[in-house]
Structure formats: structure tokens, C-alpha cells
Design a protein around this motif. Structure first.
Motif, PDB file in Angstrom:
ATOM      1  N   TYR A  56      34.469   8.759  34.253  1.00 10.87           N
ATOM      2  CA  TYR A  56      34.579   9.566  33.045  1.00 10.87           C
ATOM      3  C   TYR A  56      33.746   8.960  31.917  1.00 10.87           C
ATOM      4  O   TYR A  56      33.269   7.819  32.000  1.00 10.87           O
ATOM      5  N   LEU A  57      33.577   9.749  30.861  1.00 14.45           N
ATOM      6  CA  LEU A  57      32.766   9.302  29.735  1.00 14.45           C
ATOM      7  C   LEU A  57      33.400   8.120  29.019  1.00 14.45           C
ATOM      8  O   LEU A  57      34.625   8.027  28.897  1.00 14.45           O
ATOM      9  N   LYS A  58      32.543   7.225  28.541  1.00 10.38           N
ATOM     10  CA  LYS A  58      32.991   6.039  27.817  1.00 10.38           C
ATOM     11  C   LYS A  58      32.088   5.837  26.601  1.00 10.38           C
ATOM     12  O   LYS A  58      30.980   6.396  26.531  1.00 10.38           O
ATOM     13  N   PRO A  59      32.534   5.038  25.621  1.00  8.56           N
ATOM     14  CA  PRO A  59      31.697   4.816  24.442  1.00  8.56           C
ATOM     15  C   PRO A  59      30.312   4.290  24.818  1.00  8.56           C
ATOM     16  O   PRO A  59      30.170   3.431  25.695  1.00  8.56           O
ATOM     17  N   GLY A  60      29.293   4.843  24.176  1.00 10.85           N
ATOM     18  CA  GLY A  60      27.911   4.460  24.439  1.00 10.85           C
ATOM     19  C   GLY A  60      27.187   5.362  25.405  1.00 10.85           C
ATOM     20  O   GLY A  60      25.945   5.334  25.475  1.00 10.85           O
ATOM     21  N   ASP A  61      27.916   6.171  26.180  1.00 10.42           N
ATOM     22  CA  ASP A  61      27.267   7.094  27.104  1.00 10.42           C
ATOM     23  C   ASP A  61      26.459   8.141  26.329  1.00 10.42           C
ATOM     24  O   ASP A  61      26.812   8.521  25.208  1.00 10.42           O
ATOM     25  N   VAL A  62      25.382   8.603  26.962  1.00  7.95           N
ATOM     26  CA  VAL A  62      24.568   9.675  26.390  1.00  7.95           C
ATOM     27  C   VAL A  62      24.639  10.874  27.327  1.00  7.95           C
ATOM     28  O   VAL A  62      24.319  10.770  28.509  1.00  7.95           O
ATOM     29  N   VAL A  63      25.077  11.995  26.780  1.00  7.09           N
ATOM     30  CA  VAL A  63      25.189  13.239  27.534  1.00  7.09           C
ATOM     31  C   VAL A  63      24.004  14.121  27.164  1.00  7.09           C
ATOM     32  O   VAL A  63      23.819  14.468  25.995  1.00  7.09           O
TER      33      VAL A  63
END
Length: 301
Positions: free
Chosen positions: A273-280
Motif C-alpha cells: 500500500y501507499l506510504k509517505p514519500g511515494d509518487v503516484v
């Protein structure tokens, strides 16, 4: 034509993106004497739609580029700022239904988000402190251009001003694991959190966008391809969705209808799942792309 709500050096407005450059629509309207767009306050796409001037602007593309103030690349705000309704369709791609082990619906299954969810291209997706299963869903979103109700399939596409990219950020633990026994999934808590609907980068008017039923959609997280689908796989085409929603619900200019997601969501592919710092990064053919970085929600007090 491509139109965007923008912010630049502390001011906001509407810009037209023409041949790789940005032109302020408000300055064109003033020079051209378009009185319908001469009201107080900064101009927005919401104002363009509610005033009924979208077709005029689209027909005046050459004059907008000639008379509109050129501006440097601005910060892009959500495509609409004050929608009365934000309606989304669940399980509208057959392949997504298979990956979620869902039976295909007999009619569109709807849920809603609110203005607090809106964020533009380059804006932040927030992870609330109550969720650790933050998921992604790239979608084609239709923006309503005129008031309509009880509209039939044959006329439904005529109600759409244009299209944009939406990312339905979902909070799976809140949606499913925290559901009250006997009441089913908690769609509002699992879908409507702050900054959970990137919407952009611009509005592509219907005349330029064309047929919405053969359009590729892709989503990447940190450069890794997660979703790759096509609107051909929709169970309910766009005009059927508009017909269904408008049966008893008055659609207003600026309302958003997001039309579902193809397969590849995190909850069906073991994430992560998405976490801080990820770029979508989300992409829809004939529209372009949008990027949003993930942060923890700063409002923790």
C-alpha cells in the motif's frame, strides 16, 4: 481545448493550454467583452461552466491565444473547485470485478466523495492516522457541463463538458475491516477522507476528447506500473452512468462523475500500500498525466 484552474504568484484563475503555452482566460474575456465572465473575484472553471460560456471559449481558441495574457507554467488546482456532487462508480470494469471476486452489478453501484477530497496535479495525497492500507484507483472522470435530470442514453454525452483524470484514493482497512457487523463496507469512511481525490491536470473539452469508450488508463507508483486498462472494459458506458445518476438526481454544471477503475489495485495485488514519500503517476490517453506525492496528514492535533 484544455482548461485548468491555476494559482500563480498568489493569484488564481483559469488558463487555456494551447500549443504548449498557457493563456489566462480572464484577460481574454475582459479584452473580448465577454460580460458573463466579468463578475467579482477570480475566475474558475466552475464559473465558466455555470455561465454557459465553455462553448464560446472553445470556439475562440485562436483569440484566447492572441488576447489572453501569457503566463508561465502555474500550479494546477483541481479541475473544479466547488462541485455540488462528486459521484463515483464501484466495480465498473469487468477485469476489476474478477480481481476483487465481485459479482458484476446489474446496475451502476454508486458512492460519493466531498470537496475536502479534492487535490490538483502536484498536490499531496494524505495518509490519515487511522489508516495503513491506502490504495490507488486511476479513473476517467466526466465533468457535467449543463443542468440535467432524467436524461436518456441518447442525450447523456451532451451533458458532459469534458473529461479529466481522477485517482480514487481508498482506505481499505477503514472501508472493510472497521465495518459495523451486519451493515457491510463503510464506503464513506473508506473513501471520503481529506486529499483522497486528485483531479486534473486539466479539463479536456468533449469536442477535443471524442469517444470515451476506447481510452487507455495507467497508474504508476514510484515508476512501477500498477494499473493498465482501457475503457473498453467498462461494464456500464459513460452515457449509461449519466442516465442512471440523473434518474431523480439533478446534475449541475461542475458536478463530477468518476467512472470506475481497471484492475491492478493494491488490495488485489498484495500492494504494498501507499506510504509517505511515494509518487503516484496517473495517465489517461488524450488527457495526459498527473503526479501526486504521498504524505502523512499534517493535521494530527
Amino acid at each position: 481545448m484544455k482548461l485548468l484552474n491555476y494559482e500563480l504568484e498568489g493569484r488564481t484563475g483559469v488558463a487555456a493550454f494551447i500549443d504548449g503555452s498557457y493563456y489566462d482566460v480572464g484577460s481574454w474575456a475582459k479584452a473580448a467583452g465577454v460580460e458573463a465572465l466579468g463578475g467579482p473575484g477570480p475566475l474558475s472553471i466552475d464559473d465558466v461552466l455555470s455561465s454557459g460560456t465553455l462553448d464560446l471559449i472553445a470556439r475562440s481558441e485562436d483569440r484566447v491565444a492572441k488576447l489572453g495574457e501569457p503566463i508561465p507554467e502555474p500550479r494546477r488546482l483541481p479541475v473544479v473547485l466547488r462541485p455540488e456532487k462528486i459521484i463515483l462508480v464501484a466495480v465498473n470494469y469487468a477485469a476489476h470485478g474478477r480481481e476483487t471476486h465481485s459479482s458484476l452489478p446489474a446496475e451502476p453501484y454508486l458512492f460519493a466523495k466531498f470537496r475536502n477530497a479534492l487535490v490538483g496535479d502536484g498536490g499531496h495525497i494524505y495518509i490519515p492516522r487511522s489508516s495503513r492500507k491506502v490504495d490507488w484507483e486511476v479513473e476517467l472522470a466526466a465533468i457535467i457541463g449543463r443542468r440535467c435530470k432524467y436524461i436518456d442514453v441518447a442525450r447523456a454525452l451532451g451533458c458532459i463538458a469534458g473529461y479529466t483524470i481522477a485517482v480514487d484514493v481508498s482506505f481499505r482497512d477503514l472501508q472493510y475491516e472497521h465495518s459495523t457487523k451486519g451493515y457491510g463496507p463503510n464506503w464513506m469512511k473508506g473513501k471520503a477522507m481529506d486529499h483522497s481525490l486528485p483531479l486534473g491536470p486539466w479539463l479536456v473539452t468533449s469536442d477535443e476528447f471524442g469517444d470515451p469508450h476506447d481510452v487507455g488508463l495507467r497508474l504508476y507508483v514510484n515508476g512501477d506500473l500498477k494499473q493498465d486498462g482501457n475503457t473498453r472494459d467498462m461494464i456500464f458506458p459513460v452515457e449509461r452512468i449519466v442516465e442512471y445518476v440523473s434518474d431523480g438526481i439533478t446534475l449541475e454544471p461542475g458536478d463530477v462523475i468518476s467512472t470506475g477503475t481497471p484492475p491492478g489495485v493494491g488490495s488485489s495485488t498484495d500492494g504494498p500500500y501507499l506510504k509517505p514519500g511515494d509518487v503516484v503517476r496517473s495517465e489517461v490517453e488524450r488527457i495526459g498525466n498527473m503526479e501526486n506525492r504521498v504524505f502523512m496528514d499534517p493535521m494530527l492535533g
